[in-house]
Design a protein around this motif. Structure first.
Motif, PDB file in Angstrom:
ATOM      1  N   ALA A 165      -8.220   4.853  10.840  1.00  0.00           N
ATOM      2  CA  ALA A 165      -7.285   4.683   9.732  1.00  0.00           C
ATOM      3  C   ALA A 165      -7.732   3.535   8.821  1.00  0.00           C
ATOM      4  N   ALA A 166      -7.431   3.699   7.525  1.00  0.00           N
ATOM      5  CA  ALA A 166      -7.801   2.683   6.538  1.00  0.00           C
ATOM      6  C   ALA A 166      -6.641   2.459   5.577  1.00  0.00           C
ATOM      7  N   MET A 167      -6.559   1.243   5.083  1.00  0.00           N
ATOM      8  CA  MET A 167      -5.574   0.920   4.050  1.00  0.00           C
ATOM      9  C   MET A 167      -6.299   0.839   2.707  1.00  0.00           C
ATOM     10  N   VAL A 168      -5.686   1.437   1.658  1.00  0.00           N
ATOM     11  CA  VAL A 168      -6.323   1.509   0.341  1.00  0.00           C
ATOM     12  C   VAL A 168      -5.361   0.967  -0.712  1.00  0.00           C
ATOM     13  N   VAL A 169      -5.883   0.157  -1.631  1.00  0.00           N
ATOM     14  CA  VAL A 169      -5.145  -0.319  -2.795  1.00  0.00           C
ATOM     15  C   VAL A 169      -5.951   0.018  -4.039  1.00  0.00           C
ATOM     16  N   ASP A 170      -5.369   0.786  -4.951  1.00  0.00           N
ATOM     17  CA  ASP A 170      -6.048   1.139  -6.195  1.00  0.00           C
ATOM     18  C   ASP A 170      -5.666   0.152  -7.290  1.00  0.00           C
ATOM     19  N   ILE A 171      -6.672  -0.308  -8.041  1.00  0.00           N
ATOM     20  CA  ILE A 171      -6.448  -1.158  -9.200  1.00  0.00           C
ATOM     21  C   ILE A 171      -7.210  -0.558 -10.382  1.00  0.00           C
ATOM     22  N   SER A 172      -7.115  -1.192 -11.530  1.00  0.00           N
ATOM     23  CA  SER A 172      -7.761  -0.629 -12.722  1.00  0.00           C
ATOM     24  C   SER A 172      -9.229  -0.998 -12.822  1.00  0.00           C
ATOM     25  N   ASN A 173      -9.585  -2.170 -12.318  1.00  0.00           N
ATOM     26  CA  ASN A 173     -10.959  -2.627 -12.502  1.00  0.00           C
ATOM     27  C   ASN A 173     -11.277  -3.662 -11.432  1.00  0.00           C
ATOM     28  N   ASN A 174     -12.298  -3.378 -10.616  1.00  0.00           N
ATOM     29  CA  ASN A 174     -12.667  -4.323  -9.559  1.00  0.00           C
ATOM     30  C   ASN A 174     -13.182  -5.641 -10.117  1.00  0.00           C
ATOM     31  N   ALA A 175     -13.720  -5.603 -11.345  1.00  0.00           N
ATOM     32  CA  ALA A 175     -14.226  -6.842 -11.949  1.00  0.00           C
ATOM     33  C   ALA A 175     -13.108  -7.831 -12.218  1.00  0.00           C
ATOM     34  N   ALA A 176     -11.853  -7.359 -12.202  1.00  0.00           N
ATOM     35  CA  ALA A 176     -10.718  -8.250 -12.445  1.00  0.00           C
ATOM     36  C   ALA A 176     -10.374  -9.097 -11.234  1.00  0.00           C
ATOM     37  N   LEU A 177     -10.854  -8.724 -10.061  1.00  0.00           N
ATOM     38  CA  LEU A 177     -10.509  -9.468  -8.842  1.00  0.00           C
ATOM     39  C   LEU A 177     -11.169 -10.835  -8.855  1.00  0.00           C
ATOM     40  N   ARG A 178     -10.350 -11.857  -8.731  1.00  0.00           N
ATOM     41  CA  ARG A 178     -10.830 -13.233  -8.738  1.00  0.00           C
ATOM     42  C   ARG A 178     -10.098 -14.009  -7.636  1.00  0.00           C
ATOM     43  N   GLY A 179     -10.775 -14.987  -7.088  1.00  0.00           N
ATOM     44  CA  GLY A 179     -10.112 -15.845  -6.116  1.00  0.00           C
ATOM     45  C   GLY A 179      -9.863 -15.153  -4.792  1.00  0.00           C
ATOM     46  N   VAL A 180      -8.631 -15.299  -4.296  1.00  0.00           N
ATOM     47  CA  VAL A 180      -8.316 -14.850  -2.947  1.00  0.00           C
ATOM     48  C   VAL A 180      -8.184 -13.331  -2.874  1.00  0.00           C
ATOM     49  N   ALA A 181      -8.535 -12.788  -1.725  1.00  0.00           N
ATOM     50  CA  ALA A 181      -8.302 -11.384  -1.397  1.00  0.00           C
ATOM     51  C   ALA A 181      -8.236 -11.318   0.127  1.00  0.00           C
ATOM     52  N   VAL A 182      -7.024 -11.427   0.641  1.00  0.00           N
ATOM     53  CA  VAL A 182      -6.835 -11.569   2.085  1.00  0.00           C
ATOM     54  C   VAL A 182      -5.812 -10.560   2.568  1.00  0.00           C
ATOM     55  N   LEU A 183      -6.154  -9.840   3.641  1.00  0.00           N
ATOM     56  CA  LEU A 183      -5.226  -8.935   4.315  1.00  0.00           C
ATOM     57  C   LEU A 183      -5.015  -9.443   5.730  1.00  0.00           C
ATOM     58  N   THR A 184      -3.757  -9.631   6.096  1.00  0.00           N
ATOM     59  CA  THR A 184      -3.444 -10.033   7.470  1.00  0.00           C
ATOM     60  C   THR A 184      -2.456  -9.041   8.065  1.00  0.00           C
ATOM     61  N   ILE A 185      -2.711  -8.683   9.329  1.00  0.00           N
ATOM     62  CA  ILE A 185      -1.823  -7.789  10.073  1.00  0.00           C
ATOM     63  C   ILE A 185      -1.387  -8.528  11.329  1.00  0.00           C
ATOM     64  N   ASP A 186      -0.088  -8.789  11.400  1.00  0.00           N
ATOM     65  CA  ASP A 186       0.469  -9.554  12.518  1.00  0.00           C
ATOM     66  C   ASP A 186      -0.274 -10.873  12.708  1.00  0.00           C
ATOM     67  N   GLY A 187      -0.640 -11.516  11.581  1.00  0.00           N
ATOM     68  CA  GLY A 187      -1.293 -12.812  11.626  1.00  0.00           C
ATOM     69  C   GLY A 187      -2.794 -12.778  11.732  1.00  0.00           C
TER      70      GLY A 187
END
Length: 484
Positions: A165-187
């Motif tokens: 299984a995978a979790m997916v998030v769609d956005i408009s442009n990956n170049a817009a991602l800046r700074g933090v990008a963190v996924l936590t599951i139960d810590g």
């Protein structure tokens, strides 16, 4: 014809209609500058990150099934390893059935609770003479998935691949991602990767393993954007809160906020979207991402309200009214002068007021609307006042023209500043002007002095008597006298 006030009214009316031509070209110039500005905004915004539409997270659970698959295969001689042929030289085929494992449509699972908090900070980027507002957004999302319902989506002998299984998030442009990008599951933190797709799909994904083991999901993203920030309501219960230092938001999309607070320091807005308000199943074998992004997204636009291009374009639309009122004022106050204004002089007055709009646009691009309006309106009023005094020889009546121009351009400024009351102010001004005209012309002789106007009553004058007729009349008189 110069003595007939009615004819002069008609001529001035035709000249007013003629002024639609320069005003049309002025409007086209204003629009072309506006399009150029919008292209610049899009270019700079796209380089910064562009308009953002965020849809997700969505849990994607692969499914496979083992089935009997029958196919036709050529018969091969086991000794010679050659294809067997029939008497006609054609290859011989046989039906072969094998058990194979095939992939089925995955199961798309949308969150139960979907709580989003977004804080944005705006800044203004510059390109040439244009200012482009952009933002940096810090987004935190808390969500969970109804994993207990997934097993009900499997049919026949399908096998759910929980560990893939995978979790997916769609956005408009990956170049817009800046700074933090963190996924936590139960810590516990899970690595995020960009979506690898040949369909130019933008977004991030994470392999999370068996989702039945996770109960609490948290996602933290930092991204850039420009012009708009939109969220798709993927949760069964969606709650979104946005705060920003932008003082002029425009809320748009499929849902308006439940409440908002707007001040000079910024704004805050809150949305709560229940599942009954969206046409989206909680679990599906179809991917509804495109529908979510296109039809259900909501959010805020970071815009410059009532910018000077909009004001200038509206000024060009109202200009015909102000030109007509100026013409009317000149026509009424020049009454009694030895030399009434010539149609060419009326055209010069109209062209000056048309160029006023161009001046306003040109100066607005450099100094802002208020200063540009003051410079353009002041220059136009001074020009027309001097023209009235020296060109039209109005004398002391020039003060009336100057006062009328000050009132007109003052009213126009108020109209342009308040779009909501523009129609009210414009309609009231037109009615007052018409009423004033009817009052001041109540005693006018519209046909002009008797015998001089175009529509004045004509008096027939006998034609002069010819010499022959006069001689014949004299001879007849003498003959009658001789008989008597």
């Amino acid at each position: 014809m110069r003595d007939s006030i009615g004819i002069r009214f008609l001529i001035v009316g035709l000249l007013t209609l003629l002024m639609f031509i320069p005003l049309f070209f002025v409007s086209e110039i204003v629009q072309s500058r506006k399009y150029y500005s919008e292209d610049t905004l899009r270019d700079v915004g796209r380089e910064w990150g562009g308009e953002q539409v965020i849809s997700g997270p969505v849990l994607v659970v692969p499914v496979e099934e083992t089935v009997d698959q029958t196919s036709s295969e050529q018969v091969v001689d086991p000794i010679t390893n050659e294809v067997k042929m029939d008497e006609n030289g054609q290859a011989i085929f046989k039906q072969v059935t094998r058990r194979v494992t095939v992939k089925r449509d995955p199961i798309y699972v949308y969150p139960n609770a979907f709580d989003v908090k977004i804080a944005t900070q705006t800044q203004v980027r510059h390109r040439g003479i244009f200012n482009v507002p952009v933002y940096q957004a810090d987004m935190t999302v808390a969500f969970d998935f109804p994993t207990d319902l997934i097993v009900d989506m499997a049919v026949n002998e399908e096998v759910i691949l929980w560990d893939d299984a995978a979790m997916v998030v769609d956005i408009s442009n990956n170049a817009a991602l800046r700074g933090v990008a963190v996924l936590t599951i139960d810590g516990s933190a899970y690595p995020l990767e960009p979506i690898a797709s040949s369909e130019r799909r933008a977004g991030i994904t994470a392999d999370i393993g068996d989702p039945r083991e996770g109960t609490s999901y948290d996602l933290h993203l930092g991204l850039n954007g420009a012009q708009s920030l939109m969220i798709a309501p993927v949760g069964r219960q969606t709650s979104v809160a946005v705060t920003s230092d932008w003082a002029s938001p425009s809320f748009s999309g499929a849902f308006l906020p439940d409440g908002s607070d707007i001040s000079d320091a910024g704004f805050s807005a809150r949305w709560t979207i229940p599942h009954l308000a969206r046409t989206l199943p909680q679990l599906s074998r179809d991917n509804y991402t495109s529908t979510l992004r296109r039809d259900m997204a909501f959010g805020v636009e970071f815009i410059e309200p009532n910018d000077f291009y909009q004001k200038s374009y509206r000024a060009a639309k109202y200009a015909i009214l102000f030109i007509a009122l100026t013409f009317l004022t000149v026509l009424l106050i020049e009454k009694g002068t030895k030399r009434p204004a010539h149609p060419v002089q009326y055209l010069l007055i109209g062209l000056a007021q048309s160029i006023f709009v161009l001046l306003m646009v040109a100066y607005s691009e450099q100094f802002g609307f208020a200063i540009a309006y003051a410079i353009s309106a002041g220059a136009t009023i001074v020009l027309l006042t001097f023209f009235g005094h020296f060109g039209l020889n109005l004398g002391k009546r020039t003060a009336v023209l100057a006062l009328m121009l000050l009132v007109l351009y003052g009213v126009l400024y108020l109209i342009l500043q308040s779009e909501d009351f523009a129609l009210l102010a414009g309609a009231t001004l037109a009615f007052v002007a018409l009423a004033a005209t009817m009052y001041f012309t109540r005693n006018e002789d519209w046909y002009g002095p008797e015998g001089k106007g175009m529509f004045a009553k004509k008096v027939k004058v006998p034609a002069p008597e010819s010499i022959e007729a006069k001689a014949a009349r004299t001879a007849a008189a003498k003959a009658a006298e001789a008989q008597n």
